[in-house]
Structure formats: structure tokens, C-alpha cells
Design an enzyme around this catalytic site. Sequence first.
Site, PDB file in Angstrom:
ATOM      1  N   HIS A  15       0.861  -1.316  -0.021  1.00 45.69           N
ATOM      2  CA  HIS A  15       0.084  -0.073   0.043  1.00 45.69           C
ATOM      3  C   HIS A  15       0.865   1.295  -0.134  1.00 45.69           C
ATOM      4  CE1 HIS A  15      -2.666   3.248   1.600  1.00 45.69           C
ATOM      5  NE2 HIS A  15      -3.556   2.506   1.125  1.00 45.69           N
ATOM      6  N   HIS A  16       1.994   1.310   1.072  1.00 46.14           N
ATOM      7  CA  HIS A  16       2.742   2.389   0.935  1.00 46.14           C
ATOM      8  C   HIS A  16       4.015   2.114   1.714  1.00 46.14           C
ATOM      9  CE1 HIS A  16       0.480   3.305   4.769  1.00 46.14           C
ATOM     10  NE2 HIS A  16       1.859   3.690   5.123  1.00 46.14           N
TER      11      HIS A  16
ATOM     12  N   GLN B 210       9.694   1.145   6.538  1.00 46.55           N
ATOM     13  CA  GLN B 210       8.605   0.585   7.269  1.00 46.55           C
ATOM     14  C   GLN B 210       7.515   0.339   6.045  1.00 46.55           C
ATOM     15  OE1 GLN B 210       5.508   3.335   9.179  1.00 46.55           O
ATOM     16  NE2 GLN B 210       5.833   2.154  10.847  1.00 46.55           N
TER      17      GLN B 210
ATOM     18  N   HIS C 273       3.744  -0.933   4.552  1.00 47.64           N
ATOM     19  CA  HIS C 273       2.582  -1.235   4.846  1.00 47.64           C
ATOM     20  C   HIS C 273       1.797  -2.016   3.663  1.00 47.64           C
ATOM     21  CE1 HIS C 273       2.000   1.693   8.158  1.00 47.64           C
ATOM     22  NE2 HIS C 273       3.235   2.081   7.858  1.00 47.64           N
TER      23      HIS C 273
ATOM     24  N   HIS D  82      34.286  -6.198  -2.588  1.00 46.29           N
ATOM     25  CA  HIS D  82      34.258  -4.784  -2.158  1.00 46.29           C
ATOM     26  C   HIS D  82      35.864  -4.632  -1.671  1.00 46.29           C
ATOM     27  CE1 HIS D  82      33.511  -0.806  -0.730  1.00 46.29           C
ATOM     28  NE2 HIS D  82      33.708  -1.157   0.580  1.00 46.29           N
TER      29      HIS D  82
ATOM     30  N   HIS E 188      38.545  -0.755  -1.123  1.00 48.14           N
ATOM     31  CA  HIS E 188      38.740   0.490  -1.774  1.00 48.14           C
ATOM     32  C   HIS E 188      39.503   0.917  -2.660  1.00 48.14           C
ATOM     33  CE1 HIS E 188      37.291   1.974   2.661  1.00 48.14           C
ATOM     34  NE2 HIS E 188      36.153   1.326   1.990  1.00 48.14           N
TER      35      HIS E 188
ATOM     36  N   MET F 252      39.417  -1.913   2.845  1.00 44.51           N
ATOM     37  CA  MET F 252      38.353  -3.272   3.302  1.00 44.51           C
ATOM     38  C   MET F 252      38.677  -4.486   2.373  1.00 44.51           C
ATOM     39  SD  MET F 252      34.872  -0.893   4.103  1.00 44.51           S
ATOM     40  CE  MET F 252      34.218  -2.259   5.115  1.00 44.51           C
TER      41      MET F 252
END
Length: 750
Positions: free
Chosen positions: A26-27, A91, A93, A148, A150, A220
Site C-alpha cells: 500500500h505504501h 516501514q 504497509h 568490495h 577501496h 576493506m
Amino acid sequence: CLSSDGEGGQKSYMDFIPHASMNTVHHMLLFGCRTPVSTAGYWDCGSSQGTCKDEASIMYAWARNAPPTKLPKDVGFRVGKNSGMAYFVLQIHYGDVSSFRGKQPFIAGMYLLISMDTVILPGKRVTNSDVACDYTSYPIYPFAFRTHTHSLGKVVSGYRIRNGKWSLIGRQSPQLPQAFYPANREVNVQYGDTIAARCVFTGEGRSSKTYIGGTSADEMCNFYIMYYMESKHAIPFMNCMEPGSKELFRSIPAEANVPITVPQMNSKMHMEHTADETPLLNTCDEDKVLDQGMFKVLTELTGVFLFVDYHLEQVSSWPQSSLQLGQVSGLALDSNSNLVIFHRGDHRWGMDSFNNQARYLQRSLGPIQQSTILAVDPSNGRILKASGRNMFYLPHGITTDKDNNYWVTDVALHQVLKVDSDGRDRILLALGEAFTPGSDINHFCKPTDVAVDTETGDIFVSDGYCNARILKFSADGKYLSQWGAGSSDRRRQTPFQIPHSLVFLPDRKEVCVADRENGRIQCFIAETGQFVKEIKKDEFGGKLFAITYSPVGDGLIFAVNGESLYHSAPLRGFVINYSTNRILDTFIPNKKVNTLRCTVIYLVWISQRIRSVIHPALVQEKQIVGQKDHPLVEMEERKSRPMLNKEKGVLPAIITTLLLIPLLLVVFLGVFMCWRKNSISQALTRFSLCSGKTVGSLNLGKFFASNKGYSRQGFDQLSTEGSDQERNVEDSSDSDNEEYSALPPPHSSS
């Protein structure tokens, strides 16, 4: 609610790209938090729990299939652990939950291998960061991977190890778009397996040590494996941070040490490329460890077009200091990506080197006294190690195995030898009988090259100038099998005519051979010898001298042709797509090679005779690394073979006449010099012309010995013997640090 935390410093996010449909959602609301309500990855935020423990900042809202939102130029949200928004909380919905009612048989998850204690020394060309853990859970099935680092990272590779066998999960340059790429679907991980990864870094350009960390000045080493497993055993996130043992990583495939070429792209091109083609999987670019719940919203993988730069150019400034070499017969790369040169010192392959039975006629000269094997820095040509004195007569092919041993062929000895690389000049294994040609399984006849299976250690020998076969032996020298030329049409099968160069294809488990006089490449399954394919092009001009291979893309074959009496094709190198057989590019030296100088270096084609796998970093930086037998030198080898017809007998006469011209000039010059010194008798003695005796062959080494700066053998001590003096010290070590920091050999006074 779904959450993700950041492991790096502050970042700015400028785009919001929703991946949802109003048929289900819905959203959605995206919040920024300092501390989320839960660290479970996902939770029911419709209850009293909510989203953030502190004040929630709404960053984005979406509903009803709204299009993506793009912020204005130079505008972005500041996020990260020092910005007040250390976490994202999404979040969702839902409007229709019917799609969740069915049972999902498999659940996706993420396995992260991450290094925590790597230190990259300034100026050091190669630093490896290794991670490995034993797997102790239910089976997982990798389907995507991501790398990954740098800016110092060159290549990151991930493997599954089962019963000592390494199987590639994925391998990629971290300087390419850091998306998820399809993994090797044939690999699964079970209880008792080991999962391992290696990151290859360079410290060049840095003036201080580089540590693992979250800032751009740090580094990294992350390897992500996206997998699925049965839902009843589902584990959404696993990680490994244990450094792998040196013993374990001694057997890592050579490809893990080979940097991947990355084209130069401006920042605008790079940003548009990643935004258009990897809108979801690249949004965490990237000092982020993506939490377990984030991957439940990933619905598909998007492909990324990979740019491969395979163009080669000669580097005229290489080497930076002179390398005093004889005929360069072979090249290889060791596991530290150093160039290994195999040359003939003051010996030459001439018309009088062999009789009609292929027996060597110049044993009285003794073995080559110079260091015939030189390990050099490929970036500048500085000698790191020297070996192979008083061992060989006419070197030909060389390759290295995973333990950095040298496998060489000597056409005068008719042998294949395994030699250690620690400078002690020890023969670890000898195949064939010295100076005895033959065609049974215990003898060779002028063997040309060796290829080594990077996993099993099995070796393959191309044999050779007299025989027309490839032989396979176990790592300890036990005969296994042999085969001749192949063909898709057995009725038109053409035998080998000098199988001259071999290469093992580690990703395909095949062996390919350059069939020199037939001007073709033939490939075979390494395990069985079964014929796979043939590559023959008009552009080769009828002769093909050397090949090597790189697993980049669909696989690249690098080949070099040779002079032919019946074709007019120019001498050059070829870059060939293995899968399509298409010639992608050609390369050629800028200057013609001078074959009349005793100390000549054939700095011609970068890929000729690089054994194991090609070093794409050298291609990218356009560093020239030398040459195998130049076609003009190979003409001398052809002279030693019986002529097939009378017409070919004209060629030796022409060549002999041409060779007499410089001989007469040298004699005239010597007589003139000695006349000036009133010591003609000494001059005649020096040239072995006194008392009416004739010279059997011209030894330029003896001539140069009378001139300042040259040793008795005619080679400058500064480039070869100096390195030998260093290696003869009993307490010397072959550690990586010493090799990369070794000083240039001292100049000799003689």
C-alpha cells in the site's frame, strides 16, 4: 520494518528507487535513526515497538506505483554514524498479503567473508588478505557474489574447498561496478567444506601503512555470497572473519593472484552506468554490511556489462636497466607475479648443433655457465633472483607450479626437469634420458614446453621437434597417457608438426597447444586428451609459435605467429576470444629486433610465452615483459632439421652467406686493431685463427671477453652473477619482503 546499519563514515544519498507494486504494498516510509527499536533485521513495527528509539526522521515516502525520486544536482541526505542517521528503517504497509500465504520452499540469505587485520605496506606491489572458515551448517547454494575494497584492491576471489579441491564461487575486480554478479551455479557448500576468499592489494603510491577501516584512506576486504537454502533450515545471515592459514592458501588457484584489467572511466560515466543497470543491488555502495532482512526484498539480479581492455602495446622504456641475455627461449610468471626469464646465455642453436639423428654435437662446450633463469620485477626489469648455472645446454620452455618450482625443457638434453626456485639449483625431478633422443614413454626428442594442472599438479609435455605428441605425467613423474593431433573429422586428421607451446586453461580444465608448422591451435580435455576444438586463421600466415591464456571474460588466447616461406603474413601477436574463435586485436613491436647482438633482449610481445595465466595488470599498465623464441631465432632451429626436398636446400646456403659477412667484418676489425698495437700474433690467437687452423664457429662471448666490462663468457657480471653471489649466502631467504625490497646487484669490477 527492515533495518540496515553502516560500517563506514558519512555518506550522501541522492536517489530513491522503489522496488514494489501497489498490488501488494500500500505504501512505504523510509526513516533515518540513530538507534532502531530492534536489531533483529526485521520486525512487526505496527505494534507498540515502532521504528526508532530516538526521534525518527522521515527521508522518503512511496505509494501507488510512484516513480523514482531523484534529488537535484549536488544535493543529498547526509547519513552515517556521525550524522545522526546511523540506521535506515524501511516501514512497509502491505495492502494484500495473499502472496505470502503459500509456502516458500527456499529462503535467500547472505554469507559475508571480511578481513579485519590486514596491513598493506607502502610501496609493496602485492599484499594478500586471506579469510577462511569451516562451514558447519545445512547446505547452501550460492547464486550471486559481490566484491568490495577501496582503491588499492586489484581482485577479490571466493572459493569453496572440499577434500582439498578449490572450486571458484566468483572472482571480480572491486574497481568495476560493485554489483552482485552471477556465481558459479555448479558449486554448493555443505557441512565440512571450507569457504575462503582472497583480496589482492597493492601499496604502490602510498607513503605509509594502510589498515582495514571505514574511511577512504583505509582499506576493506569483503566478499559477499548470496545463497538460498531450504526454508526449514533457513539462516538469513552468516559471516566469516578468520584469517586463513598460510598452509591452506599455498594451494589457492593462480587466478586468485591475477589482477583484472579495469578501463578508465570518468565519474559521470560510472555513475550513469551503475544507476541505470544496477538500481537496487548497488545502492549500498559501499562501506555497509547489509543486514539479513534487507535481502528479503530483493527480487531479481540485473546484469552488468563488463569492459575488458585487451589491447597490448610495447613499452620502450622496459627494462629500466640492461638485462644481459642470450637467446630468450621462454617466459613464465611465478605465484608472486614476478616475471621468470629462461635464456641460453652464450649458447646458440645453430646448423651444427645436432646431427640427423637429433643428437647434440656440442657437448664439449659444457653447460651454460651464466644464470639461465632470472626472476625479475615486471614493472622495471630489476633482477630479484638468479639461478640455473651449469645446468642447461639449450633451454627451450619454462613454466611454474603452485609451489613456484620451475618446469623446464632442454632440447639438447632431450629432458624435462623440475628445478627448485630457491637458488640452490637442485633438480627435483628429471624426465627423459640426458642427451638421448627417443620416442617411447621414457624418452623425448627435443621437447619444447610444459604445462601444469594448477589443481592436480599433473604435467603435460609437448614433444617436440622430432615426435608429434603430447604426454601427460603425474606430479611425481609417473607416465599417465599421450595423444597426437585431433580433428572433428578423423578422415582428415593432420598430425602435429612441431607442437611448440603449451598452456593449461584452469577455468576450463583444458590444454591447448600451438602446432607451429601447421599454423594452428588445438585444445584438448586435460583429463582424457579428448579433442575439443581447433583455431586456425589465415592471419596466422601458416605458422604459430607460442600461445598463452587468460580467463578474463569468455577466455582470451594470446598467440604469436612466425615467418613462413610460403606466406607473407606479418609477424605479430593476436588476441583471440576462446569461445567464438574471433580475433579481437593484434599487437606488434615498435622496432625491429636486432638478432646480431650477443646480448640482445627480445622485447617484443607481452603475452608470448607467459605461462600459468596472463597478468592483466601488466596489460593495463602496458608493461612489456619479454619474448619467447623469436621467429628469426627459430629459423636456426629449422636449419638443424633434415630438408624435406631439394628446393629447401637453397635456404641454408643463403643464410650461411649472410652469416659470413659479419664474420669477415669482425676478423677485419680484429686484425686492424691488432695492427695498430703491433701485436698481430696475439690478435690471431684471440680469434683462434693462428697456425693455419680454421674456426668451427664464431663465439662472440670469447670476443667480448677481451673488451672491458664483459666476463669470460661475454656477459656483464652486474646483471647475472651479482644476483648469484647474493643467493649463495647460506642464510639468505626467499621471503616476499626480501624479494620485493631487494637492491639492484652490485656492479662488478671485472
